[in-house]
Design an enzyme around this catalytic site. Structure first.
Site, short mmCIF file in Angstrom:
data_model
loop_
_atom_site.label_atom_id
_atom_site.label_comp_id
_atom_site.label_asym_id
_atom_site.label_seq_id
_atom_site.Cartn_x
_atom_site.Cartn_y
_atom_site.Cartn_z
N HIS A 67 -20.20 -20.53 31.25
CA HIS A 67 -20.39 -21.27 32.51
C HIS A 67 -21.25 -22.51 32.33
O HIS A 67 -22.24 -22.50 31.62
CB HIS A 67 -20.89 -20.37 33.64
CG HIS A 67 -22.23 -19.73 33.48
ND1 HIS A 67 -23.40 -20.34 33.88
CD2 HIS A 67 -22.60 -18.54 32.98
CE1 HIS A 67 -24.42 -19.53 33.64
NE2 HIS A 67 -23.98 -18.44 33.08
N GLU B 258 -20.99 -20.08 38.42
CA GLU B 258 -21.17 -18.68 38.00
C GLU B 258 -22.40 -18.11 38.64
O GLU B 258 -22.41 -16.99 39.14
CB GLU B 258 -21.29 -18.61 36.46
CG GLU B 258 -21.22 -17.19 35.90
CD GLU B 258 -22.55 -16.48 35.74
OE1 GLU B 258 -22.55 -15.30 35.36
OE2 GLU B 258 -23.61 -17.06 36.02
N GLU B 259 -23.47 -18.90 38.65
CA GLU B 259 -24.75 -18.41 39.15
C GLU B 259 -24.76 -18.19 40.66
O GLU B 259 -25.62 -17.49 41.18
CB GLU B 259 -25.89 -19.36 38.76
CG GLU B 259 -26.07 -19.53 37.25
CD GLU B 259 -26.64 -18.30 36.55
OE1 GLU B 259 -26.75 -17.24 37.20
OE2 GLU B 259 -26.98 -18.39 35.36
N HIS C 233 -33.50 -17.18 34.01
CA HIS C 233 -33.50 -17.80 35.34
C HIS C 233 -34.82 -18.45 35.71
O HIS C 233 -35.21 -18.49 36.88
CB HIS C 233 -33.07 -16.79 36.41
CG HIS C 233 -31.59 -16.51 36.36
ND1 HIS C 233 -30.95 -15.63 37.19
CD2 HIS C 233 -30.63 -17.00 35.54
CE1 HIS C 233 -29.66 -15.61 36.90
NE2 HIS C 233 -29.45 -16.42 35.89
ZN LIG Z 1 -25.11 -16.72 32.84
#
Ligand SMILES: [Zn+2]
Ligand SMILES: *[C@@H]1O[C@H](CO)[C@@H](O)[C@H](O)[C@H]1NC(C)=O
Ligand SMILES: *[C@@H]1O[C@H](CO)[C@@H](O)[C@H](O)[C@H]1NC(C)=O
Ligand SMILES: *[C@@H]1O[C@H](CO)[C@@H](O)[C@H](O)[C@H]1NC(C)=O
Ligand SMILES: *[C@@H]1O[C@H](CO)[C@@H](O)[C@H](O)[C@H]1NC(C)=O
Ligand SMILES: *[C@@H]1O[C@H](CO)[C@@H](O)[C@H](O)[C@H]1NC(C)=O
Length: 539
Positions: A312, A356-357, A479
């Protein structure tokens, strides 16, 4: 978004370009009768350079150099920095069309990339890198609408308490007029998955709902339909509940998650018939934007039998995402670049997913709109998300044929065999919907992949197997802002990029022994059964 991407058809049919060329060279006498396309009339020298050796795993692996990967990671970080004016820190999160416009207005005359921000610059980088590969790939862009949410401020007061674990769900709407709302806490029956679970006095009050059985989004919607002014979903187990409502609907109400610990005493009081006056407040915004997937498919190779792989292109808003998933995106880019030295028997299709996130948006969209006959051309999908976590384990998705489309297990075993051959250890991890393979599996396409670990904690055994530190996260910067160039372990990244090269070389050369796709294996999207859809809990 990016003007020069526009008008490219994602389903653009792939021609047997290199095959036709080869044939033209060997039988020039009959070329005119065969209606060889114009492109075959290139000078012979140019044609000769296109007769390349068939891809083989040793040579493709040997072409992978860590220096190239690290150089790319530095570029990616510099693109993340373009988001600083808007976010106050580097990020490659999707969206920010507004900022793009502002930049364009102010900086239109400056360097080419300055008017892009982190994610759009990433897309531009990937697109132009593939574009430079001399027509080896058919390149396309697939724009799609995406939903983005921001929670600016929130508060939850239950009785006289402010529960520490109260956490607004991602993609939650704000409370009415972005103002605090008052109401009694109303206990919803069962798991609140049925309209009849909601007593009539929920109207104008705050619904208190047990986690489980159906998605958080479904609960929020039913609470909204029943007239609740806000909803709280509490955990059936210990620990906080941080999830997402997924696709917004007009019935969703402002929704919090609450830990099992905080919910316990409240439940007791409600069951005794106590009235608990509460205040909920969420100032948030949910908006629709446009973003794009990038797809590159080899011009050569059988277009009816493709091996597909993806990573991604976006990061979370909190940081630059160099390991997640800069590492996977760049691994794909480097393998795609090195692959051009070879010819292929089967088509190879690379995908860089956006969103994606935010909940696997790009890969979901791609598979969702894929016509059945196109679906059947994808023999398998390989997911490469987080290839070089600093406290890594070599993780293989435990994708078995028992629970997944036939072929998934053969792919799983290919990874296992390779690690074994290298004398490296590996572990199996759940194949539970946390990355972009999810839509493929649910639409009958065999899948699998490897990873090196996110917020999971490394065990003592794994410390012996892989080095690193037990008791800490595989990626302590998962993250977060510190997911920068220094957050990628180069040993793991190189090893895994070679394994990705191996997977590509293997299937690009042959599908011998790999299960055929058949009509029977294309099924309509299976019901969501996994707890995750992307990194966020949905259920
Ligand atoms: Zn990822
Ligand atoms: C709401 O209604 C339910 C079911 O009729 C009842 O058990 C509950 O005590 C009521 N709650 C409040 C706060 O009135
Ligand atoms: C892998 O998945 C299968 C079920 O599909 C399960 O039986 C097996 O225990 C799993 N293995 C590991 C190591 O998790
Ligand atoms: C693999 O794991 C074993 C322990 O299970 C360990 O003794 C060995 O050193 C590990 N191999 C490598 C290459 O790290
Ligand atoms: C990568 O991990 C290995 C094994 O844990 C370690 O020896 C090495 O120092 C790490 N390298 C980097 C650049 O972090
Ligand atoms: C799938 O089924 C349709 C009709 O049901 C048929 O026309 C088509 O040839 C089949 N495709 C394959 C790959 O079996």
């Amino acid at each position: 978004m990016l003007g020069r991407f526009e008008g490219v058809d994602i389903m653009a049919s792939t021609r047997h370009w290199s095959r036709t060329l080869l044939f033209a060279v060997l039988s020039t006498a009959t070329a005119s009768e065969l209606q060889i396309p114009l492109v075959a009339q290139k000078p012979l020298e140019a044609v000769n350079t296109l007769i390349k050796p068939l891809v083989n795993t040793e040579d493709l692996q040997a072409s992978i150099k860590i220096e190239n990967l690290v150089e790319r990671a530095k570029s990616l970080y510099s693109y993340a920095e373009l988001s600083e004016p808007e976010y106050g820190h580097p990020t490659r999160v999707i969206g920010s069309e507004g900022m793009y416009q502002r930049y364009k207005f102010k900086l239109i005359q400056t360097a080419r990339l300055t008017h892009f921000i982190g994610h759009t610059a990433t897309l531009e980088y990937i697109y132009s890198a593939i574009e430079k590969l001399d027509g080896y790939y058919t390149l396309s862009k697939q724009p799609f609408p995406a939903v983005m949410g921001n929670v600016y401020e929130s508060r939850l007061v239950i009785g006289h308490e402010v529960p520490k674990s109260a956490f607004p769900m991602s993609l939650t709407p704000p409370t009415t007029n972005k103002q605090p709302v008052h109401g009694d806490l109303i206990l919803v029956a069962n798991e609140g998955c049925d309209a009849s679970d909601y007593p009539s006095n929920v109207t104008g009050n705050i619904a208190f709902i047990l986690r489980g059985k159906c998605s958080f989004g479904a609960k929020s919607q039913l609470a909204g339909k029943a007239g609740a002014v806000a909803a709280i979903v509490y955990n059936y187990a210990s620990g906080p509940l941080s999830g997402t409502l997924e696709s917004p609907t007009p019935d969703h109400v402002a929704t919090f998650g609450l830990s099992g610990e905080d919910a316990g005493p409240i439940l007791e009081k409600l069951k005794k018939g106590d009235v608990i006056d509460s205040i909920a407040y969420i100032d948030s915004e949910v908006k629709q934007i446009e973003t794009t997937n990038i797809i590159a498919q080899t011009v050569g190779g059988d277009p009816d039998n493709c091996v597909m792989l993806g990573g991604h292109s976006d990061s979370v808003a909190e940081g630059p995402g160099i390991n997640d998933d800069g590492s996977g995106s760049l691994t794909l880019l480097e393998v795609a670049t090195q692959l051009t030295k070879f010819s292929v028997n089967n088509c190879v299709r690379f995908a860089w997913w956006a969103g994606e996130e935010e909940g696997l948006l790009g890969s979901d969209y791609y598979v969702e709109v894929l016509p059945k006959e196109e679906n059947l051309k994808i023999r398998l999908f390989m997911d490469y998300d987080m290839m070089g976590s600093p406290n890594f384990a070599y993780q293989v998705y435990n994708a078995t044929n028992a629970a997944n489309p036939e072929g998934s297990e053969q792919l799983r075993n290919l990874y296992v065999d390779w690690y074994n051959e290298q004398g490296l250890n590996h572990t199996f991890i759940p194949f539970d919907g946390r990355s972009d393979y999810d839509a493929f599996i649910r639409h009958g396409i065999p899948g699998g992949g490897i990873a090196t670990g996110a917020e999971g904690v490394k065990t003592k055994e794994e410390e012996v197997m892989f080095g690193g530190k037990a008791g800490e996260w595989y990626d302590p910067c998962y993250h977060q802002l510190c997911d920068d160039v220094g957050n990628v372990n180069s040993t793991a990244w190189l090893v895994n990029t070679k394994l990705v090269a191996h997977s590509v070389a293997t299937f690009a050369a042959s599908f011998k022994g790999f299960p055929e796709r058949s009509n029977a294996t294309v099924f309509e999207a299976r019901e969501q059964s996994a707890k995750y859809h992307g990194h966020r809990l949905v259920l």
